[in-house]
Write an enzyme that holds these catalytic residues in place. Structure first.
Site, PDB file in Angstrom:
ATOM      1  CD  GLU A  87      33.339  21.514  32.336  1.00 57.33           C
ATOM      2  OE1 GLU A  87      34.121  19.739  32.345  1.00 57.33           O
ATOM      3  OE2 GLU A  87      33.213  22.226  31.805  1.00 57.33           O
ATOM      4  CG  ASN A  98      37.635  16.398  34.756  1.00 60.43           C
ATOM      5  OD1 ASN A  98      37.083  15.924  33.757  1.00 60.43           O
ATOM      6  ND2 ASN A  98      37.639  16.918  35.534  1.00 60.43           N
ATOM      7  NE  ARG A 145      38.041  15.899  28.272  1.00 67.35           N
ATOM      8  CZ  ARG A 145      36.128  16.553  28.227  1.00 67.35           C
ATOM      9  NH1 ARG A 145      35.895  16.377  27.695  1.00 67.35           N
ATOM     10  NH2 ARG A 145      35.990  17.526  29.640  1.00 67.35           N
TER      11      ARG A 145
HETATM   12  N1  LIG Z   1      38.355  11.501  38.111  1.00 69.29           N
HETATM   13  C1  LIG Z   1      39.253  11.375  37.113  1.00 69.29           C
HETATM   14  N2  LIG Z   1      39.641  10.247  36.835  1.00 69.29           N
HETATM   15  C2  LIG Z   1      40.998  10.424  36.540  1.00 69.29           C
HETATM   16  N3  LIG Z   1      42.204  11.288  35.632  1.00 69.29           N
HETATM   17  C3  LIG Z   1      41.388  12.884  35.855  1.00 69.29           C
HETATM   18  C4  LIG Z   1      39.802  12.603  36.971  1.00 69.29           C
HETATM   19  N4  LIG Z   1      40.146  13.875  36.513  1.00 69.29           N
HETATM   20  C5  LIG Z   1      40.732  14.738  35.937  1.00 69.29           C
HETATM   21  N5  LIG Z   1      41.217  13.530  35.515  1.00 69.29           N
HETATM   22  C6  LIG Z   1      43.369  14.417  34.944  1.00 69.29           C
HETATM   23  O1  LIG Z   1      42.890  15.340  35.432  1.00 69.29           O
HETATM   24  C7  LIG Z   1      43.498  16.520  33.207  1.00 69.29           C
HETATM   25  C8  LIG Z   1      43.151  17.808  33.632  1.00 69.29           C
HETATM   26  O2  LIG Z   1      41.152  17.555  33.613  1.00 69.29           O
HETATM   27  P1  LIG Z   1      40.712  18.705  33.204  1.00 69.29           P
HETATM   28  O3  LIG Z   1      40.879  20.314  33.698  1.00 69.29           O
HETATM   29  O4  LIG Z   1      38.906  18.575  32.935  1.00 69.29           O
HETATM   30  O5  LIG Z   1      40.735  18.738  31.665  1.00 69.29           O
HETATM   31  P2  LIG Z   1      40.296  18.002  30.201  1.00 69.29           P
HETATM   32  O6  LIG Z   1      38.983  16.581  31.184  1.00 69.29           O
HETATM   33  O7  LIG Z   1      40.065  18.465  29.325  1.00 69.29           O
HETATM   34  O8  LIG Z   1      41.367  16.562  30.368  1.00 69.29           O
HETATM   35  C9  LIG Z   1      42.204  15.175  32.744  1.00 69.29           C
HETATM   36  O9  LIG Z   1      43.351  15.295  31.702  1.00 69.29           O
HETATM   37  C10 LIG Z   1      43.273  13.680  33.932  1.00 69.29           C
HETATM   38  O10 LIG Z   1      44.131  13.363  33.332  1.00 69.29           O
END
Ligand SMILES: Nc1ncnc2c1ncn2[C@@H]1O[C@H](COP(=O)(O)OP(=O)(O)O)[C@@H](O)[C@H]1O
Ligand SMILES: Nc1ncnc2c1ncn2[C@@H]1O[C@H](COP(=O)(O)OP(=O)(O)O)[C@@H](O)[C@H]1O
Lengths: 150, 113, 150, 113
Positions: free
Chosen positions: A51, A55, A108
């Site tokens: 995950e 991300n 997502r």
């Molecule tokens: N490494 C990252 N860089 C930029 N934004 C991130 C990162 N990790 C998470 N996010 C932000 O947090 C949100 C939620 O992440 P997550 O719970 O993993 O759900 P998803 O990947 O399904 O969108 C993402 O949609 C994104 O906007």
């Protein structure tokens, strides 16, 4: 890299290509297996790493290719996995943590960080818009407790 | 490739997946399945054979949920069989088992279609 | 790390603990599997990496702990594995390459570099006494040759 | 641990190794085997079961060669059975198969002791 202590650690750096997510989670699971984790624990570490690296690839760097750094460190009582990107960063970390919140609702589900929090004992996010994101995850092997402490 | 076998039996599309279901393999599975759903409009139900799937993360779940929405729009059902414990736990945590039926065999899955 | 080209690459850094040799060779084999290598080729890459990383651990750093860096790069026609240490260095590279030559005759056979040369297509050693050693190994998948070039 | 089983049959020490034979596991195997060789001076021969050994490098070979020297000093023989192709290639390349007999089974190995 600090090698002054007796801890073992590995740092893995790779371009944010989707195919490297599988490499990263497998490498982390392999390294984590040096600690007394159950197979279930290792599976959970694998999901959490998948995950976090996904991300960095999908959200952190979007359509660009940047460097993802994964550092795994074995501490005496816990494992630490740090996933770092120098991508877009997160504007509102609290919101990002919310179940089902995603900035990419078409593709997502907003469950990545939920899984990470469910499967790891501790999660810290450090992020700055335009500079990148660092996710710190910690997990301890479950104490089996068959032997009382002496 | 995540999709190792596909078959249409009446109004049911059966898809056998294999390996680790993450952002890469989920995307290739999505393309393969949606191709069939578009081509064969008679298909109502979707049955996944997950016997050989040893890993799933939220990208894999997203693929399953997206297919569920399509099948639901057609008034059909979506089921899976051969679900390994490690996959079952992720499906349950995400509430996926509430909308996707879990069967113990292909026959049981087909009986619910 | 150069990500401007379409090549995939990974850099792995770890302290020179003997238990990391297994981690390194497995990670390299896993990454190399992205190219069209046969299983025999992958086994050979695994042996060569094991020898190179063992040398960094045993000879490069002797009784000390230092950092070993392993970089794997997929080029269009070949794989490159670079194993680097900042240890004692090699005084006479030609002599080190000789079969059965070893500076540790009690424990070692002097076959590590022989295996590396046997199993990889190309090997370059850069070394400076007191500064460290860099071993560059290259290997191409065996062309099956079922299709003629267009 | 590389040594998963040890047994003494008459004047022969049988050692079953498992996993990947590198600098770490070779050292633990060396300690285990030399302990027995020191303790049981009647042992003349050494038979390795390599069925479950999937990897060997020059550190593993060094361990085998060192044990060969000890066994040779006692006037005994050293053999291996269950040698996997990937291990066989490394043993051959190093000329190890010229001094260590390769048998197809435990019985065949024991027949040569
Ligand atoms: N490494 C990252 N860089 C930029 N934004 C991130 C990162 N990790 C998470 N996010 C932000 O947090 C949100 C939620 O992440 P997550 O719970 O993993 O759900 P998803 O990947 O399904 O969108 C993402 O949609 C994104 O906007
Ligand atoms: N990374 C290194 N740092 C310092 N010396 C090295 C290194 N690699 C190889 N050498 C030298 O080259 C010799 C031959 O190496 P090798 O063929 O691998 O045999 P062995 O490891 O059995 O000694 C070693 O004994 C050592 O003196």
């Amino acid at each position: 890299m600090d090698v002054s202590t007796q801890l073992n650690t590995v740092k893995i750096e790779f371009p944010s290509r989707p195919e490297n997510v599988a490499f990263a989670r497998t490498a982390v699971a392999m390294f984590a297996a040096q600690m007394e984790f159950t197979l279930d624990d290792i599976d959970e570490i694998k999901v959490a790493t998948s995950e976090a690296v996904s991300n960095a690839v999908i959200h952190g760097y979007k359509d660009q290719i940047g460097i993802v750094t994964v550092t795994v460190t074995l501490h005496s009582s816990h494992l630490e996995v740090v996933v770092k990107d120098e991508g877009v960063g997160i504007a509102d970390i609290r919101q990002a943590m919310e179940p089902a919140f995603t900035t990419d609702p078409v593709q997502r589900m907003g469950l990545g960080l939920v899984f990470i929090r469910e499967y790891m004992d501790e999660v810290d996010i450090h992020s700055e818009v335009g500079r990148g994101t660092e996710l710190v995850m910690r997990k301890s092997p479950r104490t089996v407790g068959v032997e009382p402490a002496e | 490739m995540a999709v190792v076998d596909k078959q249409i039996l009446g109004r049911t599309l059966m898809v056998k997946l294999s390996g680790e279901l993450d952002l890469v393999t989920a995307e290739s599975a999505r393309l393969a399945i949606d191709g069939d759903l578009d081509e064969f409009s008679r298909v109502r139900n979707l049955v996944f054979d997950l016997t050989d799937v040893k890993f799933i993360d939220s990208s894999g779940l997203g693929m399953l949920l997206g297919r569920y929405k399509k099948i639901n729009d057609r008034g059909g059902r979506m089921l899976a069989f051969g679900v390994q414990p490690v996959v079952q736990r992720v499906l349950e945590m995400a509430g996926m088992t509430k909308i996707m039926g879990i069967a113990s065999s292909l026959d049981e899955a087909l009986a619910h279609c």
